[in-house]
Design an enzyme around this catalytic site. Structure first.
Site, short mmCIF file in Angstrom:
data_model
loop_
_atom_site.label_atom_id
_atom_site.label_comp_id
_atom_site.label_asym_id
_atom_site.label_seq_id
_atom_site.Cartn_x
_atom_site.Cartn_y
_atom_site.Cartn_z
N SER A 112 0.85 -1.02 0.10
CA SER A 112 0.08 0.26 -0.39
C SER A 112 0.75 1.31 0.13
CB SER A 112 -0.71 -0.15 1.72
OG SER A 112 -1.40 1.08 1.31
N HIS A 113 1.15 1.57 0.72
CA HIS A 113 1.76 3.17 0.77
C HIS A 113 2.93 3.30 1.52
CE1 HIS A 113 -0.49 1.49 5.07
NE2 HIS A 113 0.22 2.87 5.44
N ASP A 276 -2.78 6.55 -3.58
CA ASP A 276 -1.67 5.48 -2.73
C ASP A 276 -1.04 4.75 -3.97
OD1 ASP A 276 -3.34 3.86 -2.06
OD2 ASP A 276 -3.43 2.96 -0.02
N ASP A 278 -1.19 1.03 -3.88
CA ASP A 278 -1.92 0.28 -4.38
C ASP A 278 -3.40 0.69 -5.37
OD1 ASP A 278 -2.44 0.24 -1.46
OD2 ASP A 278 -3.75 -1.56 -1.80
N ASP A 280 -6.28 2.72 -3.62
CA ASP A 280 -7.23 2.48 -2.95
C ASP A 280 -7.50 3.53 -1.83
OD1 ASP A 280 -5.71 1.61 -0.96
OD2 ASP A 280 -5.84 -0.48 -0.28
N ARG A 281 -6.34 4.34 -1.90
CA ARG A 281 -6.39 5.56 -0.28
C ARG A 281 -7.06 6.55 -1.69
NH1 ARG A 281 -3.17 5.40 4.69
NH2 ARG A 281 -2.82 2.93 4.71
N LYS A 375 -11.27 -0.01 -0.47
CA LYS A 375 -11.57 1.16 -0.35
C LYS A 375 -10.83 1.87 -2.33
CE LYS A 375 -7.17 2.12 2.20
NZ LYS A 375 -7.46 0.93 3.30
C1 VG1 Z 1 -3.43 2.16 8.12
C2 VG1 Z 1 -4.90 3.24 8.13
C3 VG1 Z 1 -6.46 2.45 8.38
C4 VG1 Z 1 -6.44 1.56 7.13
C5 VG1 Z 1 -5.07 1.01 6.64
C6 VG1 Z 1 -4.77 -0.09 5.50
O1 VG1 Z 1 -3.81 0.78 9.43
O2 VG1 Z 1 -5.04 3.54 9.70
O3 VG1 Z 1 -7.32 2.61 8.23
O4 VG1 Z 1 -7.25 0.38 6.85
O5 VG1 Z 1 -3.59 0.79 6.74
O6 VG1 Z 1 -4.55 0.51 4.27
P1 VG1 Z 1 -3.58 1.34 10.92
O7 VG1 Z 1 -3.56 -0.63 11.01
O8 VG1 Z 1 -1.33 0.71 9.85
O9 VG1 Z 1 -4.21 1.98 10.87
V1 VG1 Z 1 -4.29 0.05 2.91
O10 VG1 Z 1 -4.18 1.80 1.98
O11 VG1 Z 1 -2.41 -0.57 3.27
O12 VG1 Z 1 -4.68 -1.37 2.58
CO CO Z 2 -3.62 1.35 -0.05
#
Ligand code: VG1
Ligand code: CO
Length: 542
Positions: A112-113, A276, A278, A280-281, A375
């Protein structure tokens, strides 16, 4: 006969908030990926002859991982795998494709990010046939299997040319390399008024979209540029790179530097957005204006009838617990059911499958709907553009009118990244230890209503998820929440979330950090964070 190979189990493959995420070098250990994939195949049921979807955000190790997964899927008896050309599938597009093709499930490769590259992060997660992240019951079963696994199955075969769209075979299993954007684009066209958005963009309304050298580049080019007529220059960093150009593909005010500079600079465009790693953000900006993700969910809910796909009304809405209550105000006014779930998209799936919610969102720049089970960054961007095209107001005007009508939820999240794990745990213990004294007392001049450790009982399947964040709830609706991140790969990240509600229009124009200063100061003092962690300020403030 497929080949079966002996392997040694690892003990650290418990998935976090969103799948298994580790450093690339960790994934490159002997059979590390193989074990996780085999453990997944061993527990997800009878998929013989059915379809698997595979794709990722294009980060370093994506291509190698895909070749391994293809050969393992063939040896384990899948009938067909759909893989995005170049190994590319954004997370929401993967969800869309799983659903459209009635696939058994999918493997999404992403961290992801988190940054990418040989020294950065990689990740994998399994999504079920509804297109959503596997529920905790499945991720726990995968973990249990991973610690006892002794063999995996893999076909010996040459690599599939995943850059070329077409049909191939691996043993008896078909591999179809598909256009990663086609189905997703069609889905977006079915939900939003593309003519209205095209008309908006043809006028003097300019936009900027920052793909952050991550997966949304090709999607934004296809949809925003080719279909909707935005100039190609409106898409920043459109080319996906294995290391995201050395950046941190996290769409927030700190990491989306170039976009933020332009949106807050001279001759700023009317609308700006970023996604981001992948896809989804999303972050939404107006001319010199930042829309908090929590407010964004509330605005989409209040204006859902602007978009054809939502004009017939919403089933209900949901937000993760740390997300501000802005959407709750809208839901109340519209007579919609509103759910509060733990952090992580997997908790929305049951509610969407049961048609209890249509829109959902998280404070962490995540918004989405039941069109898929993830998302969806570009979806949110198109939703905003559709609303702006219909309402003919600026982003700032939309937000200000919204606050006048529903009140403003001042909201901020402070992240302390890369804290030593034991120190982070000590901070959490310290906060929890303060609870008894806080109950019915006051903090920051506000009356405390209650303190708890958030637990969630799923209304559909009755499953219980505990320890989802420490909450201090005030009688005036303000909140302070402490949570440890479940997506990092180095040390721990402490997240502190602050919220306070303001219905008085005269007091809605304050700076967010100033409006929350009392709560912020109290959180720092009751947690003793500076002393315990040695940190004097957060790494990221959003
Ligand atoms: C973070 C965010 C959460 C989100 C998750 C996955 O998790 O706070 O809201 O669902 O990332 O997003 P954490 O446990 O680090 O707070 V992504 O875009 O990484 O699928
Ligand atoms: Co993501």
């Amino acid at each position: 006969m497929p080949n079966t190979y002996h392997t040694e189990a690892y003990d650290d493959q418990r998935p976090g908030t969103s799948g298994l995420r580790k450093k690339v070098s960790h994934f490159q250990q002997p059979n590390y990926l193989h074990n996780f994939v085999q453990a997944t195949f061993d527990v997800i049921g009878n998929f013989a002859g059915s379809t698997l979807v595979v794709g990722g955000d294009g980060r370093y190790y994506n291509r190698e991982a895909i070749q391994i997964i293809l050969r393992m899927a063939a040896a384990n008896g899948f009938g067909r795998v759909l893989v995005g050309a170049g190994g590319i599938l954004s997370t929401p597009a993967a969800s869309c494709i799983i659903r459209k093709h009635g696939a058994y499930g999918g493997l999404i490769l992403s961290a992801s990010h988190n940054p990418g590259g040989p020294n950065e992060d990689f990740g994998i997660k399994y999504n079920t046939g509804n297109g959503g992240p596997a529920p905790e019951s499945v991720t726990e079963a995968i973990f249990s299997r991973s610690i006892e696994i002794t063999r995996y199955r893999m076909l010996e075969a040459a690599d599939i040319p995943i850059d070329n769209i077409g049909s191939y075979y691996l043993g008896e299993m078909a591999v179809e390399v598909i256009d990663p954007t086609e189905e997703y684009t069609k889905l977006m066209e079915s939900l939003f008024d593309f003519d209205a958005i095209r008309h908006l963009l043809a006028g003097d309304f300019s936009i900027l979209f920052d793909a952050m050298h991550a997966v949304t580049g090709p999607y934004a080019m296809e949809i925003l540029h080719h279909r909707l007529g935005a100039p190609a220059e409106a898409i920043l960093n459109a080319e996906p790179k294995e290391d995201f150009g050395g950046g941190h593909p996290d769409p927030n005010l700190t990491y989306a530097k170039e976009l933020v500079a332009r949106m807050f600079g001279e001759d700023a465009p009317a609308f700006g957005a970023a996604s981001d790693g992948d896809g989804d953000r999303n972050m939404v900006l107006g001319d010199h204006f930042f829309v908090t993700p929590s407010d964004s969910l509330a605005v989409l809910t209040a204006n859902a009838d602007c978009a054809p796909g939502y004009a017939n009304g919403l089933d209900g809405v949901a937000r993760s617990m740390p997300t501000s209550g802005a959407v709750d105000q809208v839901a109340k006014a519209m007579g919609l059911e509103c759910f509060e779930t733990p952090t992580g998209w997997k908790f929305f799936g049951n509610l969407m499958d049961a048609h209890r919610v249509t829109l959902c969102g998280e404070e962490s720049f995540g918004t989405g709907s039941s069109h898929v089970r993830e998302k969806d960054g570009l979806w949110a961007v198109l939703f905003w553009l559709n609303i702006l095209a219909v309402r003919k107001l600026s982003v700032t005007e939309i937000m200000q009118q919204h606050w006048v009508k529903y009140g403003r939820n001042y909201y901020s999240r402070h992240d302390y990244e890369g804290v030593e794990t034991t120190a982070a745990q000590a901070v959490m213990h310290r906060v929890q230890a303060a609870f008894p004294a806080l109950q019915d007392g006051t903090l920051a001049g506000r009356e405390v209503a209650t303190c708890d450790d958030f637990a969630y009982r799923d209304p559909i399947d009755d499953s219980l998820s505990e320890h989802q964040g420490l909450r201090i709830l005030f009688t005036d609706g303000s909140r302070i929440i402490f949570r440890l991140s479940g997506t990092g790969t180095v040390g721990a990240t402490i997240r502190i979330y602050f919220e306070s509600f303001e219905s008085d229009v005269a007091r809605q124009g304050q700076d967010t950090q100033a409006a929350l200063a009392g709560l912020i100061h109290s959180a720092e003092s009751i947690s003793d964070l500076a002393n315990i962690t040695g940190r004097s300020a957060p790494t990221v403030i959003t």
